[in-house]
Design a protein around this motif. Structure first.
Motif, PDB file in Angstrom:
ATOM      1  N   ASP A  54      20.715  52.025  90.073  1.00 26.35           N
ATOM      2  CA  ASP A  54      21.940  51.489  89.481  1.00 26.35           C
ATOM      3  C   ASP A  54      22.434  52.415  88.374  1.00 26.35           C
ATOM      4  N   ARG A  55      23.695  52.287  88.040  1.00 26.52           N
ATOM      5  CA  ARG A  55      24.353  53.179  87.084  1.00 26.52           C
ATOM      6  C   ARG A  55      23.644  53.207  85.726  1.00 26.52           C
ATOM      7  N   ASP A  56      23.250  52.063  85.219  1.00 27.13           N
ATOM      8  CA  ASP A  56      22.589  52.012  83.907  1.00 27.13           C
ATOM      9  C   ASP A  56      21.260  52.757  83.916  1.00 27.13           C
ATOM     10  N   THR A  57      20.495  52.599  84.992  1.00 27.82           N
ATOM     11  CA  THR A  57      19.209  53.299  85.094  1.00 27.82           C
ATOM     12  C   THR A  57      19.428  54.808  85.156  1.00 27.82           C
ATOM     13  N   ARG A  58      20.407  55.229  85.969  1.00 28.58           N
ATOM     14  CA  ARG A  58      20.698  56.667  86.059  1.00 28.58           C
ATOM     15  C   ARG A  58      21.120  57.223  84.705  1.00 28.58           C
ATOM     16  N   GLN A  59      21.966  56.498  84.008  1.00 27.67           N
ATOM     17  CA  GLN A  59      22.431  56.946  82.691  1.00 27.67           C
ATOM     18  C   GLN A  59      21.271  57.037  81.704  1.00 27.67           C
ATOM     19  N   ARG A  72      19.178  60.073  82.519  1.00 29.28           N
ATOM     20  CA  ARG A  72      19.852  61.315  82.109  1.00 29.28           C
ATOM     21  C   ARG A  72      19.763  61.517  80.596  1.00 29.28           C
ATOM     22  N   LEU A  73      19.994  60.441  79.848  1.00 25.79           N
ATOM     23  CA  LEU A  73      19.922  60.555  78.382  1.00 25.79           C
ATOM     24  C   LEU A  73      18.516  60.928  77.938  1.00 25.79           C
ATOM     25  N   GLU A  74      17.531  60.295  78.538  1.00 25.55           N
ATOM     26  CA  GLU A  74      16.146  60.611  78.191  1.00 25.55           C
ATOM     27  C   GLU A  74      15.818  62.060  78.543  1.00 25.55           C
ATOM     28  N   ALA A  75      16.302  62.511  79.688  1.00 23.84           N
ATOM     29  CA  ALA A  75      16.051  63.892  80.110  1.00 23.84           C
ATOM     30  C   ALA A  75      16.771  64.883  79.204  1.00 23.84           C
ATOM     31  N   SER A 112      22.277  65.206  76.237  1.00 24.09           N
ATOM     32  CA  SER A 112      22.563  64.959  77.644  1.00 24.09           C
ATOM     33  C   SER A 112      21.755  65.936  78.494  1.00 24.09           C
ATOM     34  N   PHE A 113      21.516  65.528  79.699  1.00 25.03           N
ATOM     35  CA  PHE A 113      20.771  66.336  80.658  1.00 25.03           C
ATOM     36  C   PHE A 113      21.486  67.670  80.890  1.00 25.03           C
ATOM     37  N   PHE A 114      22.807  67.611  81.022  1.00 27.58           N
ATOM     38  CA  PHE A 114      23.573  68.821  81.320  1.00 27.58           C
ATOM     39  C   PHE A 114      23.584  69.792  80.146  1.00 27.58           C
ATOM     40  N   LYS A 115      23.694  69.265  78.928  1.00 27.39           N
ATOM     41  CA  LYS A 115      23.641  70.146  77.746  1.00 27.39           C
ATOM     42  C   LYS A 115      22.272  70.804  77.629  1.00 27.39           C
ATOM     43  N   ARG A 116      21.232  70.037  77.943  1.00 25.34           N
ATOM     44  CA  ARG A 116      19.892  70.613  77.894  1.00 25.34           C
ATOM     45  C   ARG A 116      19.743  71.733  78.913  1.00 25.34           C
ATOM     46  N   ARG A 117      20.243  71.516  80.130  1.00 35.38           N
ATOM     47  CA  ARG A 117      20.155  72.542  81.169  1.00 35.38           C
ATOM     48  C   ARG A 117      20.927  73.796  80.775  1.00 35.38           C
ATOM     49  N   HIS A 118      22.094  73.627  80.161  1.00 33.36           N
ATOM     50  CA  HIS A 118      22.868  74.791  79.701  1.00 33.36           C
ATOM     51  C   HIS A 118      22.121  75.535  78.599  1.00 33.36           C
ATOM     52  N   ALA A 119      21.503  74.794  77.705  1.00 31.42           N
ATOM     53  CA  ALA A 119      20.729  75.426  76.631  1.00 31.42           C
ATOM     54  C   ALA A 119      19.536  76.182  77.204  1.00 31.42           C
ATOM     55  N   GLU A 120      18.884  75.606  78.206  1.00 30.74           N
ATOM     56  CA  GLU A 120      17.762  76.295  78.848  1.00 30.74           C
ATOM     57  C   GLU A 120      18.222  77.590  79.527  1.00 30.74           C
ATOM     58  N   PHE A 129      11.211  64.400  84.675  1.00 32.78           N
ATOM     59  CA  PHE A 129      12.439  63.688  85.054  1.00 32.78           C
ATOM     60  C   PHE A 129      12.336  63.177  86.488  1.00 32.78           C
ATOM     61  N   HIS A 130      11.912  64.044  87.405  1.00 33.60           N
ATOM     62  CA  HIS A 130      11.794  63.649  88.808  1.00 33.60           C
ATOM     63  C   HIS A 130      10.793  62.514  88.981  1.00 33.60           C
ATOM     64  N   THR A 131       9.698  62.589  88.245  1.00 32.64           N
ATOM     65  CA  THR A 131       8.679  61.544  88.322  1.00 32.64           C
ATOM     66  C   THR A 131       9.240  60.205  87.858  1.00 32.64           C
ATOM     67  N   LYS A 132      10.002  60.201  86.768  1.00 29.27           N
ATOM     68  CA  LYS A 132      10.591  58.951  86.263  1.00 29.27           C
ATOM     69  C   LYS A 132      11.617  58.392  87.239  1.00 29.27           C
ATOM     70  N   VAL A 133      12.398  59.256  87.869  1.00 28.40           N
ATOM     71  CA  VAL A 133      13.360  58.806  88.887  1.00 28.40           C
ATOM     72  C   VAL A 133      12.611  58.158  90.044  1.00 28.40           C
ATOM     73  N   GLN A 134      11.566  58.814  90.506  1.00 27.54           N
ATOM     74  CA  GLN A 134      10.794  58.274  91.627  1.00 27.54           C
ATOM     75  C   GLN A 134      10.168  56.938  91.269  1.00 27.54           C
ATOM     76  N   GLU A 135       9.634  56.827  90.054  1.00 28.14           N
ATOM     77  CA  GLU A 135       9.011  55.570  89.630  1.00 28.14           C
ATOM     78  C   GLU A 135      10.035  54.440  89.591  1.00 28.14           C
ATOM     79  N   ALA A 136      11.228  54.723  89.068  1.00 31.98           N
ATOM     80  CA  ALA A 136      12.279  53.693  89.008  1.00 31.98           C
ATOM     81  C   ALA A 136      12.699  53.281  90.412  1.00 31.98           C
ATOM     82  N   TRP A 137      12.795  54.249  91.311  1.00 33.35           N
ATOM     83  CA  TRP A 137      13.208  53.961  92.683  1.00 33.35           C
ATOM     84  C   TRP A 137      12.147  53.148  93.412  1.00 33.35           C
TER      85      TRP A 137
END
Length: 166
Positions: A64-69, A72-75, A81-89, A121-129
């Motif tokens: 669901d949208r809230d879980t995805r959000q 992403r925030l945690e990542a 944000s996930f995207f800002k972190r990836r750009h910084a990396e 991040f992938h592990t947390k997504v899988q666990e939620a799913w």
């Protein structure tokens, strides 16, 4: 009588009318550019490099949208944000490559840390799913499996069709 007198100058267009026409032309060109860009972007052409979505991406979209959000925030960690972190990396890797005092071990450690963050991040997504799937009845899971299988078949067919049409 004054209309009959001509001082030799050409009757010209008023300045405000010239400006209005120039602005209209600029606006028309901008609209045409936006429309052409959107048509090109969403045409599906020249996307041979783009792979079909992975199972992980499909799993993420099923949350669901809230879980995805929240994930992403945690990542995103300290970056917000996930995207800002990836750009910084990405920027950190480029900076390490350009450094006059290149340190291969530091670069390796940086890449390892980035990989560990992605894995977490992938592990947390899988666990939620899996929690979501575990809450389903057997009939809901079977129906869900059918939908996922159909999506996988469609994505594979679409991918092969695009690759073979080139």
């Amino acid at each position: 009588m004054s209309a009959a007198l001509n001082t030799g100058g050409k009757p010209g267009m008023k300045l405000w009318l010239k400006l209005l026409l120039a602005a209209s032309l600029a606006l028309n060109l901008a609209v045409i550019g936006i429309a052409a860009g959107a048509a090109w972007r969403f045409s599906g052409k020249d996307r041979h490099w783009q792979r079909p979505p992975t199972v992980g991406a499909m799993i993420f979209r099923e949350l669901d949208r809230d879980t995805r959000q929240a994930l992403r925030l945690e990542a995103g960690g300290d970056y917000g944000s996930f995207f800002k972190r990836r750009h910084a990396e990405d920027a950190a890797v480029i900076a390490a490559l350009r450094s006059g005092a290149f340190d291969a071990d530091a670069l390796q450690a940086m890449l390892r840390g980035q990989a560990e963050a992605r894995h977490a991040f992938h592990t947390k997504v899988q666990e939620a799913w899996v929690r979501k799937v575990a809450a389903m009845t057997a009939e809901e899971r079977a129906s869900f499996a059918d939908r996922m299988e159909q999506r996988m078949e469609r994505r594979d067919e679409s991918w092969h069709r695009r690759r073979n049409s080139e």
